[in-house]
Design an enzyme around this catalytic site. Structure first.
Site, PDB file in Angstrom:
ATOM      1  N   LYS A  14       0.835  -1.207   0.000  1.00 40.10           N
ATOM      2  CA  LYS A  14       0.000   0.000   0.000  1.00 40.10           C
ATOM      3  C   LYS A  14       0.868   1.255   0.000  1.00 40.10           C
ATOM      4  CE  LYS A  14      -3.044   0.571   3.539  1.00 40.10           C
ATOM      5  NZ  LYS A  14      -3.006   1.881   4.210  1.00 40.10           N
ATOM      6  N   SER A  53       7.247   8.745  12.521  1.00 41.55           N
ATOM      7  CA  SER A  53       6.163   8.629  11.540  1.00 41.55           C
ATOM      8  C   SER A  53       6.683   8.833  10.129  1.00 41.55           C
ATOM      9  CB  SER A  53       5.062   9.648  11.842  1.00 41.55           C
ATOM     10  OG  SER A  53       4.209   9.766  10.722  1.00 41.55           O
ATOM     11  N   ASP A  70       2.091  -1.428  11.692  1.00 45.77           N
ATOM     12  CA  ASP A  70       0.769  -1.829  11.210  1.00 45.77           C
ATOM     13  C   ASP A  70       0.448  -3.289  11.530  1.00 45.77           C
ATOM     14  OD1 ASP A  70       0.292   0.678  10.204  1.00 45.77           O
ATOM     15  OD2 ASP A  70       1.082   0.201   8.214  1.00 45.77           O
TER      16      ASP A  70
HETATM   17  C1  S3P Z   1       2.550   4.692   6.303  1.00 47.76           C
HETATM   18  C2  S3P Z   1       3.131   4.992   7.505  1.00 47.76           C
HETATM   19  C3  S3P Z   1       2.629   4.508   8.790  1.00 47.76           C
HETATM   20  C4  S3P Z   1       1.638   3.371   8.616  1.00 47.76           C
HETATM   21  C5  S3P Z   1       0.647   3.612   7.519  1.00 47.76           C
HETATM   22  C6  S3P Z   1       1.356   3.832   6.200  1.00 47.76           C
HETATM   23  C7  S3P Z   1       3.140   5.239   5.075  1.00 47.76           C
HETATM   24  O1  S3P Z   1       1.970   5.569   9.450  1.00 47.76           O
HETATM   25  O2  S3P Z   1       0.959   3.138   9.824  1.00 47.76           O
HETATM   26  O3  S3P Z   1      -0.212   2.502   7.385  1.00 47.76           O
HETATM   27  O4  S3P Z   1       2.794   4.760   3.975  1.00 47.76           O
HETATM   28  O5  S3P Z   1       3.951   6.160   5.175  1.00 47.76           O
HETATM   29  P1  S3P Z   1       2.840   6.573  10.390  1.00 47.76           P
HETATM   30  O6  S3P Z   1       3.922   7.031   9.545  1.00 47.76           O
HETATM   31  O7  S3P Z   1       1.919   7.671  10.775  1.00 47.76           O
HETATM   32  O8  S3P Z   1       3.274   5.732  11.533  1.00 47.76           O
END
Ligand code: S3P
Length: 737
Positions: free
Chosen positions: A324, A470, A618
């Site tokens: 994703k 994050s 996740d």
């Molecule tokens: C993601 C980062 C994560 C993850 C999300 C997808 C991304 O969130 O939980 O499902 O694609 O950068 P955070 O960066 O807020 O932890």
């Protein structure tokens, strides 16, 4: 259903009036259905076919006795009929109509009464067929169709309710709309298409070789022109009654057609594909588009429930859908690149499709997705156009946060909004650094969506020390950094997924990484390149855990991305004693990939190392299931971020597992989970895809049936989850309620 309204008089026994009469009569929802039509034969037919209980010979007497009068006459004669019956109408008699234009009916009532009577409730059933006359009456005509009622400020709420109940009683879905809005919407969705169909057939019918045209006109012509056989008088009347709104739509359509003509004339393939791909997507994703539009408040969406039976096993070799995070980024960077990017393995889930649609809305031509293939005609870093309205991103946190960064660097204003779950998630974490860069960003209540961004700001580079680990915040700042003057640098408190950095580099953009610090200079350019999206380790996790907890299991997951910033789940499962092998390790387009084989081995509880938390962020809902099937105690700490995901994932898992009888306690930043026997129960997934899928695999070790509610959002990341789960031996079925 109880009888609603006593005597209903339907004036005008055409297709709509006749069908309403028949539907009310067949369902016995009112005491008596009386019909009136100025054509005595039609009235006679209505009586003979049992469509009405009584035929009114004296209109005035029938009006005086009626509890509800439905004007089902052509739009043009609505005023004459209302004027005629007015003296016989009792004050308490409700009056409604079925006209497909509302403004003119309301103005007619105003002229006749000098005011709007509280008992006058205009309505419009969005149903019909090209057939006409009472003989075509169909009691199922309104079932699952929308009826719009357009109450006025003067309308009596009790009268509105009664008219709504009458339509609901014949199976319709009732929604309310403002009169002008109704006429504008209908001009676009109904009136224009009918007029186009009439005009097209008329034009072709005048050609010399028309017999040939009609003889060889197969599906397309037939489908497109079916409605040209509709009632000419009715459409004549509608054309005049809604003149202004229709003229406006004809102008808009003429412009669109001129653009297509020009594109064909100049052999501008990109423009042609742009029109066709946008239209195809819009046509195919009507319901999604609707859920972000004015209709949504009244739209009833089906609820998806998973039923999982205890037991089952996990065997086989499967490939789960594309990653994703990488899918989102492929659309974003492909759109901003110079040249054409071809993507394979793209995740056709709702989240990444939301990103795709957002870029289409900003003028990027994107072909596909078709079986994971997408072709993006990049517009360059400065080639995006202002979208026609707010960008609706559904459930997708990655879309809203990453796009906030790149929209902050555009010349146009924009707004991002999402569904109920996304609308509760924190956005200040991206708004703050963007403001430090000179962006004008506004968030909604409590710092949640919508995010409103003012264009035309010149961004300056900053150094940002991220307060939380994050990848979304890091990526957001870096994407804004592409538009900032100077070097933007971000330091993260712990390593998070680095797909943005890798893909930027893959597109020829210079990104420096030095330990926990990432830097880039604004003002460069991205060169299009092809992207092979590996299978998503987060989706693979459900099957990894499934095999890890189920005796005799042996499963291989193919082509899974094992980027070091994503492999927390592998490290944690191995530490718990899982028998997990990485096979055929390789690198594909800058991302490491492997086939993962897992065979059952007994698991033991551990204290999950905090440095693994961002690397498995996740995967915790599924890991909670692993922990509850392990011997001893598993302790999770340092995972407070789980509380602000698609749901509060600590709470959702603790609540759900307690229902199944597990020994588990939530803590502010994690949980203490003890190995337990699991029973059955009904679980709320809070519309969180990963909670829904986690409880599905719990069934492998449960003693009773597990029913998991609110599973609709599984489609955001893993649309074929149930199919694959069944394929490997998990006993789950999906039900739409
Ligand atoms: C993601 C980062 C994560 C993850 C999300 C997808 C991304 O969130 O939980 O499902 O694609 O950068 P955070 O960066 O807020 O932890």
């Amino acid at each position: 259903m109880s009888r609603l309204t006593g005597r209903v008089l339907i004036i005008g026994l055409g297709l709509i009036g006749g069908s309403l009469a028949k539907a009310l009569r067949v369902r016995r929802t009112v005491t008596t259905v009386v019909g009136f039509d100025r054509d005595a034969d039609e009235l006679e037919t209505g009586l003979r076919l049992g469509i009405i209980d009584e035929a009114a010979s004296d209109l005035h007497a029938a009006v005086a006795e009626a509890d509800v009068v439905v004007l089902a006459v052509p739009v043009k004669v609505m005023e004459t009929v209302l004027n005629d019956i007015r003296p016989s109408l009792r004050d308490e008699t409700l009056v409604t109509d079925v006209g497909s234009v509302k403004g003119n009916v309301v103005r007619a009532a105003e002229r006749i009464y000098g005011y709007i009577p509280p008992t006058f409730i205009p309505g419009h059933p969005i149903a019909g067929s090209e057939k006409s006359g009472v003989a075509a009456a169909d009691e199922t005509l309104f079932e699952h169709h929308k009826v719009i009622i357009t109450p006025l400020p003067e309308s009596d709420p009790a009268a509105v309710t009664k008219i709504a109940r009458m339509w609901q009683a014949v199976g319709a879905e009732v929604l309310q709309m403002d009169v002008d809005r109704h006429d504008e919407v209908l001009a676009a969705t109904s009136h224009l298409p009918h007029l186009l169909a009439f005009s097209l057939v008329d034009t072709l019918a005048q050609e010399q070789e028309r017999t040939d045209i009609f003889r060889y006109a197969a599906g397309g012509f037939r489908d497109f022109t079916r409605i040209a056989a509709s009632d000419p008088t009715m459409w004549h009347d509608v054309g005049l009654a809604n003149k202004q709104a229709i003229l406006q739509k004809i102008d808009e359509f003429t412009n669109g057609l001129a653009q297509l003509k020009q594109a064909i004339e100049t052999e501008d393939s990109r423009a042609m594909l742009g029109i066709f791909t946008r239209a195809k997507a819009a046509r195919e994703h009507f319901s999604k588009i609707l859920s972000g539009s004015a209709y949504s408040q009244n739209m009833t969406t089906k609820e998806t429930v998973f039923h999982a039976q205890p037991g089952g096993q996990v065997q086989g070799t499967i490939r789960v859908p594309g990653d994703k995070s990488i899918s989102h980024r492929s659309i974003m960077l492909g759109s901003l690149a110079d040249g054409v990017t071809e993507v394979t393995g793209f995740l056709e889930g709702e989240d990444s499709l939301a990103t795709l649609q957002a870029f289409r809305d900003m003028g990027v031509v994107i072909e596909g997705p078709h079986q994971g293939q997408v072709k993006i005609y990049g517009v360059g870093l400065n080639g995006l156009q202002q979208p026609p309205g707010p960008i609706y991103v559904g459930n997708s946190g990655t879309t809203i946060r990453l796009m906030s960064g790149l929209l902050a660097g555009q010349q146009f204003d924009s707004e991002l909004s999402g569904d109920e779950s996304l609308s509760k998630r924190p956005m200040e974490r991206v708004a703050k650094p963007l403001r430090l860069m000179g962006a004008e960003v506004e968030t909604g209540e409590n710092g949640c969506p919508p995010v409103k961004i003012k264009g035309g700001q010149s961004l300056k580079a900053i150094h940002y020390d991220m307060p939380m680990a994050s990848a979304q915040v890091k990526s957001c700042v870096m994407l804004a950094g592409l538009y900032a003057e100077g070097e933007t640098s971000v330091t993260e408190p712990a390593p998070t997924r680095d797909h943005t950095e890798r893909m930027l580099r893959g597109f020829g953009y210079n990104v420096d990484v030095d330990g926990s610090n990432v830097r880039l200079n604004g003002g460069g350019a991205l060169q299009a390149g092809n992207i092979d999206v590996p299978a998503d380790i987060s989706s693979a996790t459900f099957f990894m855990v499934a095999a890890a907890i189920t005796p005799d299991s042996d499963i291989t997951l193919e082509h899974v991305g094992i980027n070091p910033t994503r492999v927390g789940v592998i490290n944690i499962l191995r530490q718990m004693g899982s028998n997990l092998e990485l096979l055929n390790e390789r690198e594909v387009g800058g991302e490491p990939v492997a086939d993962i084989r897992i065979r059952y081995a007994p698991l033991k509880g551990i204290h999950i190392p905090e440095d693994q938390v961002p690397l498995a962020i996740d995967e915790f809902p599924a890991l909670f299931i692993a922990a509850v099937c392990a011997e001893g105690e598993t302790v999770l700490t340092g995972a407070e971020e789980l509380r602000v995901k698609e749901s509060d994932r600590i709470q959702a898992m603790v609540d759900g597992l307690k229902i199944l009888g597990a020994d588990i306690e939530g803590t502010p930043d994690g949980a203490i989970i003890r190995g337990s026997e699991l029973g059955g129960g009904v679980i709320e997934s809070h519309h969180d895809h990963r909670i829904a899928m986690s409880f599905t695999i719990a069934s492998l070790r449960a003693k009773g049936d597990i029913e998991i509610r609110e599973c609709d959002n599984v489609a955001t990341s893993f649309p074929n989850f149930v199919d694959l789960a069944q394929q490997v031996g998990i006993q789950v079925r999906k039900e739409e309620q």
